[in-house]
Design a protein around this motif. Structure first.
Motif, PDB file in Angstrom:
ATOM      1  N   ASP A 121      50.510   7.908  19.459  1.00 15.66           N
ATOM      2  CA  ASP A 121      50.226   6.662  18.399  1.00 15.66           C
ATOM      3  C   ASP A 121      48.784   7.260  17.794  1.00 15.66           C
ATOM      4  O   ASP A 121      47.527   6.763  18.425  1.00 15.66           O
ATOM      5  CB  ASP A 121      50.152   5.338  18.959  1.00 15.66           C
ATOM      6  N   PRO A 122      48.604   7.904  16.787  1.00 20.31           N
ATOM      7  CA  PRO A 122      47.291   8.089  16.161  1.00 20.31           C
ATOM      8  C   PRO A 122      46.512   7.166  15.680  1.00 20.31           C
ATOM      9  O   PRO A 122      45.587   7.385  14.890  1.00 20.31           O
ATOM     10  CB  PRO A 122      47.754   9.440  15.327  1.00 20.31           C
ATOM     11  N   THR A 123      47.121   6.027  15.571  1.00 23.62           N
ATOM     12  CA  THR A 123      46.559   4.743  14.943  1.00 23.62           C
ATOM     13  C   THR A 123      45.046   4.402  15.504  1.00 23.62           C
ATOM     14  O   THR A 123      44.637   4.489  16.510  1.00 23.62           O
ATOM     15  CB  THR A 123      47.425   3.650  14.824  1.00 23.62           C
ATOM     16  N   VAL A 124      44.027   4.404  14.453  1.00 26.63           N
ATOM     17  CA  VAL A 124      42.830   3.959  14.959  1.00 26.63           C
ATOM     18  C   VAL A 124      42.541   2.223  14.531  1.00 26.63           C
ATOM     19  O   VAL A 124      42.780   2.093  13.444  1.00 26.63           O
ATOM     20  CB  VAL A 124      41.541   4.465  14.098  1.00 26.63           C
ATOM     21  N   THR A 125      42.161   1.967  15.687  1.00 26.46           N
ATOM     22  CA  THR A 125      42.024   0.335  15.561  1.00 26.46           C
ATOM     23  C   THR A 125      40.745  -0.070  14.734  1.00 26.46           C
ATOM     24  O   THR A 125      40.016   0.670  14.888  1.00 26.46           O
ATOM     25  CB  THR A 125      41.962  -0.407  16.999  1.00 26.46           C
ATOM     26  N   PRO A 126      40.643  -1.084  14.358  1.00 25.79           N
ATOM     27  CA  PRO A 126      39.257  -1.602  13.593  1.00 25.79           C
ATOM     28  C   PRO A 126      38.163  -1.523  14.547  1.00 25.79           C
ATOM     29  O   PRO A 126      37.179  -1.329  13.960  1.00 25.79           O
ATOM     30  CB  PRO A 126      39.528  -2.876  13.074  1.00 25.79           C
ATOM     31  N   GLU A 127      38.484  -1.972  15.907  1.00 28.56           N
ATOM     32  CA  GLU A 127      37.327  -1.970  16.796  1.00 28.56           C
ATOM     33  C   GLU A 127      37.068  -0.363  17.121  1.00 28.56           C
ATOM     34  O   GLU A 127      35.749  -0.246  17.255  1.00 28.56           O
ATOM     35  CB  GLU A 127      38.060  -2.624  17.834  1.00 28.56           C
ATOM     36  N   GLU A 128      37.922   0.392  17.199  1.00 22.38           N
ATOM     37  CA  GLU A 128      37.462   1.638  17.426  1.00 22.38           C
ATOM     38  C   GLU A 128      36.655   2.447  16.116  1.00 22.38           C
ATOM     39  O   GLU A 128      35.704   3.235  16.493  1.00 22.38           O
ATOM     40  CB  GLU A 128      38.738   2.700  17.625  1.00 22.38           C
ATOM     41  N   LEU A 129      37.459   2.149  15.000  1.00 22.93           N
ATOM     42  CA  LEU A 129      36.512   2.454  13.860  1.00 22.93           C
ATOM     43  C   LEU A 129      34.877   2.108  13.665  1.00 22.93           C
ATOM     44  O   LEU A 129      34.286   2.765  13.278  1.00 22.93           O
ATOM     45  CB  LEU A 129      37.281   1.967  12.523  1.00 22.93           C
ATOM     46  N   GLU A 130      34.831   0.947  14.001  1.00 23.11           N
ATOM     47  CA  GLU A 130      33.677   0.185  13.950  1.00 23.11           C
ATOM     48  C   GLU A 130      32.647   0.810  15.071  1.00 23.11           C
ATOM     49  O   GLU A 130      31.536   1.289  14.908  1.00 23.11           O
ATOM     50  CB  GLU A 130      33.699  -1.347  14.247  1.00 23.11           C
ATOM     51  N   THR A 187      25.687  17.152  13.982  1.00 25.19           N
ATOM     52  CA  THR A 187      26.123  17.568  15.330  1.00 25.19           C
ATOM     53  C   THR A 187      25.732  16.688  16.076  1.00 25.19           C
ATOM     54  O   THR A 187      26.569  16.192  17.065  1.00 25.19           O
ATOM     55  CB  THR A 187      25.625  18.955  15.670  1.00 25.19           C
ATOM     56  N   GLU A 188      24.518  16.082  16.259  1.00 26.39           N
ATOM     57  CA  GLU A 188      24.093  15.140  17.163  1.00 26.39           C
ATOM     58  C   GLU A 188      24.765  13.877  17.336  1.00 26.39           C
ATOM     59  O   GLU A 188      25.151  13.304  18.187  1.00 26.39           O
ATOM     60  CB  GLU A 188      22.666  14.607  17.040  1.00 26.39           C
ATOM     61  N   ASN A 189      25.299  13.310  15.969  1.00 32.97           N
ATOM     62  CA  ASN A 189      26.015  11.961  16.111  1.00 32.97           C
ATOM     63  C   ASN A 189      27.480  12.013  16.277  1.00 32.97           C
ATOM     64  O   ASN A 189      27.943  11.255  16.917  1.00 32.97           O
ATOM     65  CB  ASN A 189      25.511  11.163  14.995  1.00 32.97           C
ATOM     66  N   ILE A 190      28.002  13.323  16.036  1.00 30.23           N
ATOM     67  CA  ILE A 190      29.453  13.612  16.388  1.00 30.23           C
ATOM     68  C   ILE A 190      29.364  13.653  17.932  1.00 30.23           C
ATOM     69  O   ILE A 190      30.201  13.119  18.686  1.00 30.23           O
ATOM     70  CB  ILE A 190      29.670  15.024  15.761  1.00 30.23           C
ATOM     71  N   GLU A 191      28.507  14.657  18.607  1.00 35.31           N
ATOM     72  CA  GLU A 191      28.347  14.726  20.047  1.00 35.31           C
ATOM     73  C   GLU A 191      28.173  13.393  20.733  1.00 35.31           C
ATOM     74  O   GLU A 191      28.820  12.976  21.737  1.00 35.31           O
ATOM     75  CB  GLU A 191      27.643  15.524  20.398  1.00 35.31           C
ATOM     76  N   LYS A 192      27.471  12.583  19.983  1.00 36.72           N
ATOM     77  CA  LYS A 192      27.315  11.139  20.626  1.00 36.72           C
ATOM     78  C   LYS A 192      28.559  10.341  20.702  1.00 36.72           C
ATOM     79  O   LYS A 192      28.773   9.529  21.759  1.00 36.72           O
ATOM     80  CB  LYS A 192      25.954  10.362  20.018  1.00 36.72           C
ATOM     81  N   ALA A 193      29.127  10.403  19.545  1.00 40.94           N
ATOM     82  CA  ALA A 193      30.211   9.359  19.522  1.00 40.94           C
ATOM     83  C   ALA A 193      31.420   9.986  20.348  1.00 40.94           C
ATOM     84  O   ALA A 193      32.140   9.357  20.917  1.00 40.94           O
ATOM     85  CB  ALA A 193      30.821   9.720  17.961  1.00 40.94           C
ATOM     86  N   LEU A 194      31.644  11.489  20.504  1.00 45.06           N
ATOM     87  CA  LEU A 194      32.579  12.025  21.279  1.00 45.06           C
ATOM     88  C   LEU A 194      32.270  11.658  22.732  1.00 45.06           C
ATOM     89  O   LEU A 194      33.219  11.192  23.494  1.00 45.06           O
ATOM     90  CB  LEU A 194      32.364  13.619  21.260  1.00 45.06           C
ATOM     91  N   ASN A 195      31.108  11.666  23.156  1.00 42.60           N
ATOM     92  CA  ASN A 195      30.728  11.182  24.499  1.00 42.60           C
ATOM     93  C   ASN A 195      30.824   9.871  24.890  1.00 42.60           C
ATOM     94  O   ASN A 195      31.282   9.503  25.978  1.00 42.60           O
ATOM     95  CB  ASN A 195      29.150  11.808  24.905  1.00 42.60           C
ATOM     96  N   GLN A 196      30.550   9.103  23.967  1.00 41.87           N
ATOM     97  CA  GLN A 196      30.856   7.595  24.201  1.00 41.87           C
ATOM     98  C   GLN A 196      32.393   7.344  23.992  1.00 41.87           C
ATOM     99  O   GLN A 196      32.710   6.545  25.126  1.00 41.87           O
ATOM    100  CB  GLN A 196      30.295   6.781  22.907  1.00 41.87           C
ATOM    101  N   TYR A 197      33.075   7.806  23.353  1.00 40.19           N
ATOM    102  CA  TYR A 197      34.388   7.710  23.441  1.00 40.19           C
ATOM    103  C   TYR A 197      35.022   8.214  24.700  1.00 40.19           C
ATOM    104  O   TYR A 197      36.064   7.604  25.328  1.00 40.19           O
ATOM    105  CB  TYR A 197      35.297   8.311  22.289  1.00 40.19           C
ATOM    106  N   TYR A 198      34.702   9.279  25.195  1.00 39.43           N
ATOM    107  CA  TYR A 198      34.993   9.856  26.426  1.00 39.43           C
ATOM    108  C   TYR A 198      34.654   9.028  27.504  1.00 39.43           C
ATOM    109  O   TYR A 198      35.660   8.579  28.398  1.00 39.43           O
ATOM    110  CB  TYR A 198      34.620  11.222  26.508  1.00 39.43           C
TER     111      TYR A 198
END
Length: 79
Positions: free
Chosen positions: A37-46, A57-68
């Motif tokens: 299910d590749p759907t992104v919820t509104p909460e995830e989007l926010e 690069t910095e904010n992508i890395e930060k978002a990747l780490n937070q999601y992980y």
């Protein structure tokens, strides 16, 4: 872009459909996602979404780490 200098002297049929074009997608649902299910919820989007225009690069890395940390897998969400 792929370039080739090889001289092919035979006509090889590279059509994997054996002449049939059914319009089906043969990737068996594998689009690079680990889930079905590749759907992104509104909460995830926010929480994890990154504005495409301001992606660095910095904010992508930060978002990747937070999601992980929260979900146990890596996912980048652009908005």
């Amino acid at each position: 872009m792929l370039l080739s200098c090889k001289n092919n002297s035979t006509n090889v049929d590279t059509d994997n459909n054996n002449g049939s074009n059914t319009g089906e997608n043969n990737n068996n649902g594998n689009n690079g996602e680990n889930n079905n299910d590749p759907t992104v919820t509104p909460e995830e989007l926010e929480k994890y979404g990154i504005e495409i225009d301001s992606a660095t690069t910095e904010n992508i890395e930060k978002a990747l780490n937070q999601y992980y940390q929260d979900k146990g897998e890596y996912k980048v969400i652009f908005k």
